[in-house]
Scaffold this motif. Structure first.
Motif, mmCIF file in Angstrom:
data_model
loop_
_atom_site.group_PDB
_atom_site.id
_atom_site.type_symbol
_atom_site.label_atom_id
_atom_site.label_comp_id
_atom_site.label_asym_id
_atom_site.label_seq_id
_atom_site.Cartn_x
_atom_site.Cartn_y
_atom_site.Cartn_z
ATOM 1 N N ARG A 274 -2.809 -10.911 -24.540
ATOM 2 C CA ARG A 274 -1.702 -11.579 -24.908
ATOM 3 C C ARG A 274 -0.559 -11.900 -23.867
ATOM 4 O O ARG A 274 -0.264 -11.079 -23.242
ATOM 5 C CB ARG A 274 -1.138 -11.164 -26.207
ATOM 6 N N ARG A 275 -0.334 -13.136 -23.662
ATOM 7 C CA ARG A 275 0.680 -13.633 -22.743
ATOM 8 C C ARG A 275 2.140 -13.940 -23.269
ATOM 9 O O ARG A 275 2.013 -14.701 -24.108
ATOM 10 C CB ARG A 275 0.167 -14.493 -21.504
ATOM 11 N N ALA A 276 2.995 -13.593 -22.354
ATOM 12 C CA ALA A 276 4.406 -13.979 -23.102
ATOM 13 C C ALA A 276 5.321 -13.849 -21.784
ATOM 14 O O ALA A 276 5.064 -12.948 -20.765
ATOM 15 C CB ALA A 276 5.253 -13.066 -23.965
ATOM 16 N N PHE A 277 6.141 -14.810 -21.660
ATOM 17 C CA PHE A 277 7.041 -14.901 -20.417
ATOM 18 C C PHE A 277 6.235 -14.736 -19.162
ATOM 19 O O PHE A 277 6.827 -14.063 -18.350
ATOM 20 C CB PHE A 277 8.235 -13.931 -20.458
ATOM 21 N N GLY A 278 5.006 -15.402 -18.922
ATOM 22 C CA GLY A 278 4.423 -15.384 -17.615
ATOM 23 C C GLY A 278 3.486 -14.223 -17.319
ATOM 24 O O GLY A 278 2.822 -14.204 -16.252
ATOM 25 N N ASP A 336 3.301 13.133 -40.800
ATOM 26 C CA ASP A 336 4.418 12.712 -40.378
ATOM 27 C C ASP A 336 4.307 11.352 -39.356
ATOM 28 O O ASP A 336 4.867 10.504 -39.218
ATOM 29 C CB ASP A 336 4.991 13.712 -39.637
ATOM 30 N N ARG A 337 3.195 11.618 -38.511
ATOM 31 C CA ARG A 337 3.229 10.823 -37.198
ATOM 32 C C ARG A 337 2.388 9.394 -37.399
ATOM 33 O O ARG A 337 2.396 8.434 -36.843
ATOM 34 C CB ARG A 337 2.632 11.468 -35.894
ATOM 35 N N THR A 338 1.187 9.510 -38.428
ATOM 36 C CA THR A 338 0.244 8.464 -38.109
ATOM 37 C C THR A 338 0.897 6.982 -38.600
ATOM 38 O O THR A 338 0.833 6.071 -37.937
ATOM 39 C CB THR A 338 -0.881 8.932 -39.142
ATOM 40 N N LEU A 339 1.669 7.252 -39.684
ATOM 41 C CA LEU A 339 2.476 6.044 -40.369
ATOM 42 C C LEU A 339 3.197 5.413 -39.168
ATOM 43 O O LEU A 339 3.207 4.081 -39.140
ATOM 44 C CB LEU A 339 2.850 6.355 -41.657
ATOM 45 N N HIS A 340 4.224 6.390 -38.731
ATOM 46 C CA HIS A 340 5.003 5.670 -37.814
ATOM 47 C C HIS A 340 4.277 5.030 -36.471
ATOM 48 O O HIS A 340 4.584 3.934 -36.122
ATOM 49 C CB HIS A 340 5.881 6.924 -37.273
ATOM 50 N N HIS A 341 3.224 5.469 -36.035
ATOM 51 C CA HIS A 341 2.779 4.898 -34.984
ATOM 52 C C HIS A 341 1.646 3.898 -35.294
ATOM 53 O O HIS A 341 1.602 3.065 -34.473
ATOM 54 C CB HIS A 341 1.711 6.091 -34.238
ATOM 55 N N LEU A 342 1.120 3.788 -36.440
ATOM 56 C CA LEU A 342 0.338 2.589 -36.726
ATOM 57 C C LEU A 342 1.351 1.346 -36.823
ATOM 58 O O LEU A 342 1.122 0.273 -36.424
ATOM 59 C CB LEU A 342 -0.222 2.843 -38.125
ATOM 60 N N SER A 343 2.532 1.760 -37.154
ATOM 61 C CA SER A 343 3.261 0.548 -37.307
ATOM 62 C C SER A 343 3.847 0.161 -35.747
ATOM 63 O O SER A 343 3.939 -1.022 -35.594
ATOM 64 C CB SER A 343 4.936 1.240 -37.872
ATOM 65 N N SER A 344 3.718 0.996 -34.817
ATOM 66 C CA SER A 344 3.934 0.647 -33.506
ATOM 67 C C SER A 344 2.950 -0.207 -32.859
ATOM 68 O O SER A 344 2.993 -1.327 -32.228
ATOM 69 C CB SER A 344 3.992 1.842 -32.331
ATOM 70 N N CYS A 345 1.639 0.157 -33.350
ATOM 71 C CA CYS A 345 0.243 -0.758 -33.147
ATOM 72 C C CYS A 345 0.530 -2.019 -33.629
ATOM 73 O O CYS A 345 0.269 -2.908 -32.753
ATOM 74 C CB CYS A 345 -0.840 -0.069 -33.470
ATOM 75 N N ILE A 346 1.002 -2.241 -34.847
ATOM 76 C CA ILE A 346 1.061 -3.450 -35.533
ATOM 77 C C ILE A 346 2.099 -4.360 -34.581
ATOM 78 O O ILE A 346 2.054 -5.491 -34.514
ATOM 79 C CB ILE A 346 1.531 -3.466 -36.969
ATOM 80 N N GLN A 347 3.268 -3.752 -34.270
ATOM 81 C CA GLN A 347 4.268 -4.179 -33.676
ATOM 82 C C GLN A 347 3.690 -4.907 -32.256
ATOM 83 O O GLN A 347 4.181 -5.889 -31.893
ATOM 84 C CB GLN A 347 5.430 -3.243 -33.226
ATOM 85 N N ALA A 348 2.831 -4.119 -31.679
ATOM 86 C CA ALA A 348 2.242 -4.691 -30.384
ATOM 87 C C ALA A 348 1.448 -5.785 -30.521
ATOM 88 O O ALA A 348 1.301 -6.912 -29.569
ATOM 89 C CB ALA A 348 1.190 -3.388 -29.812
ATOM 90 N N LEU A 349 0.924 -6.232 -31.823
ATOM 91 C CA LEU A 349 0.369 -7.521 -31.955
ATOM 92 C C LEU A 349 1.014 -8.539 -32.416
ATOM 93 O O LEU A 349 0.632 -9.593 -32.668
ATOM 94 C CB LEU A 349 -0.898 -7.264 -32.839
ATOM 95 N N GLY A 350 2.376 -8.432 -32.584
ATOM 96 C CA GLY A 350 3.538 -9.330 -33.200
ATOM 97 C C GLY A 350 2.927 -9.759 -34.746
ATOM 98 O O GLY A 350 2.255 -8.728 -35.233
ATOM 99 N N ALA A 351 3.210 -10.937 -34.942
ATOM 100 C CA ALA A 351 2.745 -11.194 -36.392
ATOM 101 C C ALA A 351 1.450 -11.224 -36.801
ATOM 102 O O ALA A 351 1.013 -11.073 -37.886
ATOM 103 C CB ALA A 351 3.407 -12.491 -36.752
#
Ligand SMILES: Cc1cc2nc3c(=O)[nH]c(=O)nc-3n(C[C@H](O)[C@H](O)[C@H](O)COP(=O)(O)OP(=O)(O)OC[C@H]3O[C@@H](n4cnc5c(N)ncnc54)[C@H](O)[C@@H]3O)c2cc1C
Length: 395
Positions: A274-278, A336-351
């Protein structure tokens, strides 16, 4: 780092166990991953795939070879469910619960075992463990499924809820109370069969995630349990059920590691393309570092989980005594940690991370489920807190 830990753990497994783990990896990729979204939408029956997994030997891992199983140890089971959970937690959890039930049926008296075990191993019937009730989950000692003495057995009345596989199981290992008010001293484990009079299956739950677990409940109304179907006598059943809990907590933690690894791999692959801002988005330090946080905690989760697994299957009683705290710590960390980090992975894919084409949201909801199954995070805190207090008291 996380991959190294898997390789290190796998190197401790015998060749046959490792071969079965590899078969599970392939099955997860080629079968489970392709069906998981349809299971979640309720469009496909999970049973056919459970049966395929049974045929592949994935549901009889710890069953002795003399009884038609694989005769393997806990480490193989742990790694197999970890691999399956990469594709779908719900399916992996349904399969391991069926596995555990059939291993317990193998310890029943001869005629029950001969009648049920071959069909359970073949996936012609399914098993489940029924402890939780509508009014009692964490506080199992209070259970209200009561058994009254009758000629040649017991008459049981009560309700069970949140049972994995309740949607389809034929055989339920069920905790009952024979003497109201007596607490653990009156709790027995009995075998309940769905085709007998007095058994009433509830409509399975439509859970937002992990639907392949087949969660649901049932009612027993004056259900007759013959003496031969009492698997664990009153007073010993709760303790015996809790003995298996270290293993369950440990493999749930491993399943969380599996989901997290699959999400991290996906996030890295996506952000590289995925590319953004060049430039590829992985070149942005903020995004990259968030994935480093995921990778670091994934490694920590695996260290805790694999250590707990080694302690659980140790032949040394002096080491096994540490398994309880180790398994609770791994499960707490996972919760404690799985849910939080799965959310970070979703963030990395954007919508795009929200789309059903990807397993990320499915994993996230399953991670929430994992934090309840086999003891909630609060119960882990309670247990570990008591152990901490005991350490100070004993100093
Ligand atoms: C995916 C999944 C699969 C499951 N499979 C099975 C199965 O196969 N068989 C089975 O018998 N059950 C199964 N369960 C049920 C599971 O064991 C229970 O959900 C769990 O024990 C918690 O019980 P509860 O949901 O009734 O919550 P409750 O016990 O009612 O607790 C509600 C909340 O209060 C908190 N709480 C309770 N007591 C304390 C305390 N002392 N201190 C602090 N907080 C506290 C809990 O942590 C929780 O957050 C499954 C659940 C899930 C989600």
């Amino acid at each position: 780092m996380a991959d190294d830990l898997v390789a290190e753990f796998d190197a401790t497994l015998p060749a046959a166990d490792l071969a079965l783990v590899r078969r599970a990896t392939q099955f997860a990729r080629e079968v489970v991953a392709l069906r998981a979204a349809a299971w979640q939408r309720g469009e496909l029956d999970v049973r056919a795939t459970l049966r395929e997994a049974c045929s592949a030997g994935l549901a009889s891992i710890e069953l002795p070879a003399s009884l038609g199983g694989q005769g393997m140890r806990f480490g193989a089971k742990l790694r197999i469910v970890e691999e399956l959970a990469k594709a779908d937690f719900g399916f992996a959890f349904a399969l391991v619960n069926h596995h555990n039930a059939l291993v317990r049926v193998a310890q029943a008296e001869e005629s029950t075992r001969a009648r049920l075990l071959p069909e359970l191993v073949a996936g012609k019937r399914f098993g489940a463990s029924a402890y939780t009730e509508p009014a009692h989950g964490s506080d199992l000692v209070q259970l209200e499924t009561y058994a009254d003495r009758a000629d040649g057995g017991w008459r049981v009345t009560g309700s069970k809820s949140w049972i994995t596989g309740a949607a389809w199981a034929d055989v339920f290992l069920t905790l009952v109370q024979i003497q109201p008010g007596s607490g653990a001293a009156g709790i027995a484990l009995v075998l309940v069969e769905a085709d007998q009079e007095g058994f009433h299956r509830d409509t399975p739950y439509e859970t937002a995630g992990g639907r392949a677990t087949g969660l649901g409940g049932f009612q027993l109304r004056d259900y007759f349990v013959p003496d031969a179907a009492v698997l664990q006598a009153p007073g010993t059943a709760l303790r015996a059920a809790l003995e298996g809990i270290n293993g369950a907590r440990c493999y749930v933690a491993a399943m969380c590691a599996g989901m997290l690894e699959s999400a991290l791999d996906l996030a890295i692959e996506y952000a590289t393309k995925r590319r953004a801002f060049g430039q590829p988005t992985i070149e942005f330090q903020g995004l990259r570092w968030s994935l480093v946080e995921v990778a670091t905690d994934l490694a920590a989760l695996r260290l805790l989980t694999y250590r707990a697994a080694r302690l659980i299957s140790s032949d040394e009683p002096d080491l096994r005594k540490f398994a309880h705290a180790a398994a609770a710590t791994a499960k707490k960390f996972a919760g404690d940690r799985t849910l939080h980090h799965l959310s970070s992975c979703i963030q990395a894919l954007g919508a795009n991370g929200l789309r059903e084409d990807y397993p990320l949201v499915r994993h996230m909801l399953a991670a929430k489920m994992a934090a309840f199954a086999d003891g909630t995070t609060e119960m882990m805190n309670d247990r570990l807190g008591k152990l901490l207090a005991a350490r100070v008291a004993g100093a």
